[in-house]
Design an enzyme around this catalytic site. Structure first.
Site, PDB file in Angstrom:
ATOM      1  CD  GLU A 108      -1.403   2.450   1.851  1.00 41.65           C
ATOM      2  OE1 GLU A 108      -2.040   3.487   1.665  1.00 41.65           O
ATOM      3  OE2 GLU A 108      -0.331   2.415   2.513  1.00 41.65           O
ATOM      4  CD  GLU A 109       2.608   3.106   4.025  1.00 43.05           C
ATOM      5  OE1 GLU A 109       2.552   4.172   3.384  1.00 43.05           O
ATOM      6  OE2 GLU A 109       2.119   2.959   5.155  1.00 43.05           O
ATOM      7  CG  ASP A 121      -4.042   2.975   5.746  1.00 42.93           C
ATOM      8  OD1 ASP A 121      -3.260   2.827   6.712  1.00 42.93           O
ATOM      9  OD2 ASP A 121      -3.658   3.297   4.610  1.00 42.93           O
ATOM     10  CG  HIS A 179       4.953   7.205   6.746  1.00 44.39           C
ATOM     11  ND1 HIS A 179       4.846   7.718   5.460  1.00 44.39           N
ATOM     12  CD2 HIS A 179       3.945   6.314   6.875  1.00 44.39           C
ATOM     13  CE1 HIS A 179       3.818   7.150   4.854  1.00 44.39           C
ATOM     14  NE2 HIS A 179       3.248   6.297   5.711  1.00 44.39           N
TER      15      HIS A 179
END
Length: 469
Positions: free
Chosen positions: A334-335, A362, A432
């Site tokens: 996904e990232e 998410d 992140h």
């Protein structure tokens, strides 16, 4: 002859009065009928809430996630850790007694950051906290030593284009919102390269910082030179901005050993509770299993993946089997832009009419407030009614627009979509970064999120008719 046909058609009308000839164009039940149907799920909703929040399943999603995160750690696309995570989940879902547990192959990007180092040499020695951005190229082996130009926006960079040639561009852009500010991370290297810069350093896209850089994916353009790019802490970006405003010359040495490898094999991980009456129709719940290569990938998106698993576990534990198939998908990559989700969509889009709703969590699993929803007005009214079943835990709001990279493909084609809404006040403190660990999770809040996710997905899967489109 045409009159005979007309009489035949008129005679048919009474038996179809109030019924849908085409599901997408109309809905066969009145809204009062639907409200009564949903009210009939009050006891089941209470049983789900009791089991998830107060009963034997209390804290289960948190504890499962803690074992997973502590054992495997971060899971960046193409890494051995991600492979291990997928194998772990495949075994765990089978052991949990879920049905049709399987893996669907995906080719995913494989980028590794390698050794990274940044040092301010002038006006003083200062070690700069740095995290390379995904897909960045490396510096030359000896690194890059260059003067810095600090800008607060792309507009300022373009106005000062002549000054930027041969320098390292430092972006000290203010954080407005993630959606607006993230353009500096994704496009910063390209815009800097256009004016002849040799590297770019981007102030982390974060609403708060404790000297913590936040990474993420960035995009090059085919016709623009590729220069090394990394994120730096808010504190270092602001310090260099203050120095620059005083006319102080800043020189930085940057060394990055990043490498991009050929795409790697990976998998979307799938499990189901097969529907009792309409097994071909799908209610999809999901989160992504990959993460960045820092922290533990717990908030983004371990929590979303594990409450989606928990939804199926709770339904199974209560001995429930909805009319439609409840399908769990744990996305990969996904990232890097929803790579796994795109390939899943391409594989399954021929059956799009059988997808009732697509749901993705998410944005953390903090204290929930409701659902974001994308769909037509009739479907929204039905979802609002379903949310009243969650009054015992005071989570009833329905917000405009579902968010989720992995479900966007379906929503663009008209499939209703839902995303969990929760307290995001601290989400971008850890996003992140090395701070995305189990420490940010609260088991009680995860219990509430699991209850919301389970009640909504079960009721939609068990109602007699699919949501209107």
């Amino acid at each position: 002859m045409k009159y005979i046909f007309l009489i035949f058609f008129i005679n048919l009308l009474p038996q179809y009065a109030g019924k849908s000839l085409r599901r997408r164009d109309s809905y066969s039940k009145t809204f009062d009928d639907i409200k009564n149907e949903i009210a009939g799920y009050t006891d089941i909703a209470k049983a789900i809430i009791d089991l998830a929040v107060y009963g034997k399943a209390q804290n289960r999603s948190y504890e499962r996630l803690a074992v997973f995160a502590d054992t495997i750690g971060p899971r960046v696309s193409g890494s051995k850790n991600l492979d291990t995570a997928i194998k772990y989940m495949f075994s765990a879902l089978k052991e949990d007694g879920l049905e049709n547990v399987h893996l669907e192959p995906v080719k995913v990007p494989h980028w590794e950051r390698g050794e990274e180092f940044a040092m301010m040499l002038e006006p003083r020695n200062h070690s700069i906290a740095v995290l390379g951005l995904g897909s960045s190229v490396a510096t030359p082996p000896e690194g890059i030593t260059a003067e810095v130009i600090v800008v607060s926006s792309f507009d300022e960079l373009h106005r000062r284009a002549q000054e930027a040639k041969g320098k390292i561009v430092v972006y000290n852009e203010p954080f407005i919102s993630y959606g607006e500010t993230v353009q500096y991370r994704s496009q910063g290297a390209v815009e800097a390269a256009k004016v002849g810069a040799v590297a770019s350093l981007i102030r982390s896209i974060a609403s708060f910082s404790l000297h913590s850089p936040h990474t993420g994916w960035q995009n090059y353009q085919p016709d623009v030179p590729q220069i090394p790019t990394a994120c730096i802490s808010v504190e270092d970006a602001e310090m260099m901005s203050r120095m620059s405003s005083r006319g102080v010359k800043i020189i930085v040495h940057l060394k990055m050993g990043a490498r991009t490898y050929p795409d790697s094999p990976s998998f979307n991980t799938v499990a189901e509770i097969v529907g009792s009456k309409y097994p071909e129709q799908i209610v999809l719940v999901s989160g992504h299993l990959d993460s960045w290569d820092v922290g533990q990938g717990v908030m983004d998106d371990g929590g979303g993946a594990f409450i989606s698993w928990e939804a199926l576990s709770l339904i199974k534990d209560l001995g429930l089997r909805p009319k439609r198939t409840l399908r769990l998908v744990l996305w990969t990559a996904e990232e890097q832009g929803g790579i796994g989700a795109e390939q899943y969509y391409q594989l399954h889009k021929d059956n799009i009419s059988n997808f009732d709703i697509v749901m993705e969590s998410d944005e953390g699993t903090f204290r929930p407030s409701g659902l974001g929803f994308t769909g037509n007005a009739k479907a929204r009214d039905i979802v609002k009614e379903i949310m009243t079943l969650l009054q015992p835990i005071n989570v009833t709001a329905v917000y405009d627009n579902a968010d989720g990279t992995d479900i966007d493909y379906w929503m663009r084609d008209g499939v209703p979509g839902a995303s969990l809404r929760d307290d995001l006040s601290k989400y971008f403190w850890f996003h992140h970064s090395q701070g995305d660990t189990m420490t940010v999770q609260d088991p009680n809040q995860m219990n509430l999120c699991a209850a919301v996710w389970t009640v909504v997905s079960y009721v939609i899967a068990d109602m007699e008719e699919m949501l209107p489109r």
